[in-house]
Design an enzyme around this catalytic site. Structure first.
Site, mmCIF file in Angstrom:
data_model
loop_
_atom_site.group_PDB
_atom_site.id
_atom_site.type_symbol
_atom_site.label_atom_id
_atom_site.label_comp_id
_atom_site.label_asym_id
_atom_site.label_seq_id
_atom_site.Cartn_x
_atom_site.Cartn_y
_atom_site.Cartn_z
ATOM 1 N N ARG A 1 -0.290 12.182 -8.944
ATOM 2 C CA ARG A 1 0.291 10.853 -8.722
ATOM 3 C C ARG A 1 1.711 10.751 -9.271
ATOM 4 O O ARG A 1 2.525 9.986 -8.756
ATOM 5 C CB ARG A 1 -0.554 9.775 -9.418
ATOM 6 C CG ARG A 1 -1.920 9.523 -8.787
ATOM 7 C CD ARG A 1 -2.478 8.196 -9.313
ATOM 8 N NE ARG A 1 -3.922 8.104 -9.218
ATOM 9 C CZ ARG A 1 -4.580 7.665 -8.142
ATOM 10 N NH1 ARG A 1 -3.916 7.289 -7.078
ATOM 11 N NH2 ARG A 1 -5.897 7.598 -8.154
ATOM 12 N N PHE B 1 -3.033 16.234 4.302
ATOM 13 C CA PHE B 1 -3.328 15.602 3.016
ATOM 14 C C PHE B 1 -2.074 15.620 2.161
ATOM 15 O O PHE B 1 -1.555 16.669 1.813
ATOM 16 C CB PHE B 1 -4.478 16.296 2.295
ATOM 17 C CG PHE B 1 -5.145 15.380 1.310
ATOM 18 C CD1 PHE B 1 -6.229 14.595 1.689
ATOM 19 C CD2 PHE B 1 -4.668 15.262 0.010
ATOM 20 C CE1 PHE B 1 -6.825 13.712 0.790
ATOM 21 C CE2 PHE B 1 -5.257 14.383 -0.890
ATOM 22 C CZ PHE B 1 -6.344 13.611 -0.501
ATOM 23 N N GLU C 1 0.833 -1.206 0.000
ATOM 24 C CA GLU C 1 0.000 0.000 0.000
ATOM 25 C C GLU C 1 0.867 1.256 0.000
ATOM 26 O O GLU C 1 2.008 1.236 0.464
ATOM 27 C CB GLU C 1 -0.908 0.020 1.241
ATOM 28 C CG GLU C 1 -2.345 -0.398 0.968
ATOM 29 C CD GLU C 1 -3.135 0.627 0.133
ATOM 30 O OE1 GLU C 1 -2.542 1.392 -0.638
ATOM 31 O OE2 GLU C 1 -4.371 0.651 0.272
ATOM 32 N N ASP C 2 0.318 2.337 -0.497
ATOM 33 C CA ASP C 2 1.021 3.618 -0.430
ATOM 34 C C ASP C 2 0.799 4.285 0.926
ATOM 35 O O ASP C 2 1.721 4.846 1.503
ATOM 36 C CB ASP C 2 0.579 4.548 -1.566
ATOM 37 C CG ASP C 2 -0.929 4.678 -1.684
ATOM 38 O OD1 ASP C 2 -1.644 3.703 -1.387
ATOM 39 O OD2 ASP C 2 -1.416 5.763 -2.065
ATOM 40 N N ASP D 1 -4.439 5.575 6.102
ATOM 41 C CA ASP D 1 -4.940 6.843 6.641
ATOM 42 C C ASP D 1 -5.917 6.492 7.769
ATOM 43 O O ASP D 1 -5.513 6.265 8.906
ATOM 44 C CB ASP D 1 -5.609 7.594 5.476
ATOM 45 C CG ASP D 1 -5.794 9.076 5.750
ATOM 46 O OD1 ASP D 1 -6.251 9.409 6.845
ATOM 47 O OD2 ASP D 1 -5.497 9.884 4.856
HETATM 48 C C1 PRP Z 1 -6.134 5.742 -0.889
HETATM 49 C C2 PRP Z 1 -4.786 5.140 -0.561
HETATM 50 C C3 PRP Z 1 -5.144 3.937 0.275
HETATM 51 C C4 PRP Z 1 -6.380 4.405 1.030
HETATM 52 C C5 PRP Z 1 -6.017 4.790 2.433
HETATM 53 O O1 PRP Z 1 -6.714 5.034 -1.978
HETATM 54 O O2 PRP Z 1 -4.118 4.755 -1.758
HETATM 55 O O3 PRP Z 1 -5.459 2.837 -0.544
HETATM 56 O O4 PRP Z 1 -6.879 5.552 0.304
HETATM 57 O O5 PRP Z 1 -7.100 5.412 3.091
HETATM 58 P P1 PRP Z 1 -7.831 4.843 4.399
HETATM 59 O O6 PRP Z 1 -6.779 4.217 5.285
HETATM 60 O O7 PRP Z 1 -8.434 6.058 5.038
HETATM 61 O O8 PRP Z 1 -8.861 3.874 3.976
HETATM 62 P P2 PRP Z 1 -7.967 5.618 -2.794
HETATM 63 O O9 PRP Z 1 -9.228 5.035 -2.259
HETATM 64 O O10 PRP Z 1 -7.866 7.108 -2.853
HETATM 65 O O11 PRP Z 1 -7.750 5.020 -4.260
HETATM 66 P P3 PRP Z 1 -6.444 5.206 -5.159
HETATM 67 O O12 PRP Z 1 -5.376 4.330 -4.583
HETATM 68 O O13 PRP Z 1 -6.841 4.761 -6.519
HETATM 69 O O14 PRP Z 1 -6.066 6.670 -5.106
HETATM 70 MG MG MG Z 2 -6.847 8.202 -4.008
HETATM 71 MN MN MN Z 3 -5.298 3.354 -2.716
#
Ligand code: PRP
Ligand code: MG
Ligand code: MN
Length: 178
Positions: free
Chosen positions: A164, A151, A98-99, A102
């Site tokens: 990105r 953010f 994961e990136d 949050d």
């Molecule tokens: C983002 C990020 C994680 C997730 C973390 O993905 O890449 O996967 O949110 O947030 P959380 O811990 O509050 O659930 P996003 O849903 O934005 O999709 P993306 O990876 O395509 O940007």
């Molecule tokens: Mg996202």
């Molecule tokens: Mn994501």
């Protein structure tokens, strides 16, 4: 840097060091085991690309696309599968890449989903984690950096699909989302 960004939080060399540190831990822990990296699209593409190449072991890759944020800055908690894994993971040593963690809502949903498919083991590697934003406690084995509750964008992370492709992690200027 552009008017939409406030400051650089993690530059390219810090990111590379963090990725190398994670890869070394993973290399040591998975000695003798075949590793399946599961990247969470789209945010994890950069981490996956760099982490997988920093490993000194063969690893296979699969991808899952899930989304909980849509175009906003807050996690909805409602997770949608946009693309499922290509293959069965039963009996495999799965490492979710994961990136960012949050609120933790995305990952806690994903882990229970993957656990039900009976992998031999299931661990998580995340580049970033925001301890102050956690709504659910998740046991994460590999964390690159704990960061403040701001953010952040870049290196795979977006705001409404933008930013990105930045090679660093930066904080978003408040005027962009307020
Ligand atoms: C983002 C990020 C994680 C997730 C973390 O993905 O890449 O996967 O949110 O947030 P959380 O811990 O509050 O659930 P996003 O849903 O934005 O999709 P993306 O990876 O395509 O940007
Ligand atoms: Mg996202
Ligand atoms: Mn994501």
């Amino acid at each position: 840097m552009g008017p939409d960004l406030e400051r650089v939080l993690l530059g390219q060399s810090e990111l590379a060091e963090g990725i190398a540190r994670l890869a070394a831990e993973i290399d040591a822990d998975y000695n003798g085991r075949e590793l399946l990296l599961v990247g969470v699209l789209k945010g994890a593409v950069m981490v996956m690309a760099d982490l997988s190449r920093a490993l000194h072991r063969p690893a296979t890759m699969d991808w899952m696309a899930i989304s909980s944020y849509g175009a906003g800055t807050k996690s909805s908690g409602v997770v949608r599968i946009l693309k499922d894994l290509d293959a069965d993971i039963a009996g495999q040593h799965v490492l979710v890449v994961e990136d960012i963690i949050d609120s933790g809502l995305t990952l806690s949903w994903l882990l229970s989903n993957l656990r039900s498919r009976n992998p031999a083991s299931l661990e998580v590697c995340t580049l970033l984690r925001k301890p102050d934003a956690a709504k659910v406690e998740i046991d994460v084995k590999y964390v690159g950096f704990d960061i403040p509750n701001e953010f952040v964008v870049g290196y795979g992370l977006d705001f409404a699909e933008r930013f990105r492709n930045l090679p660093f992690i930066g904080t978003l200027a408040p005027h962009v989302y307020s």
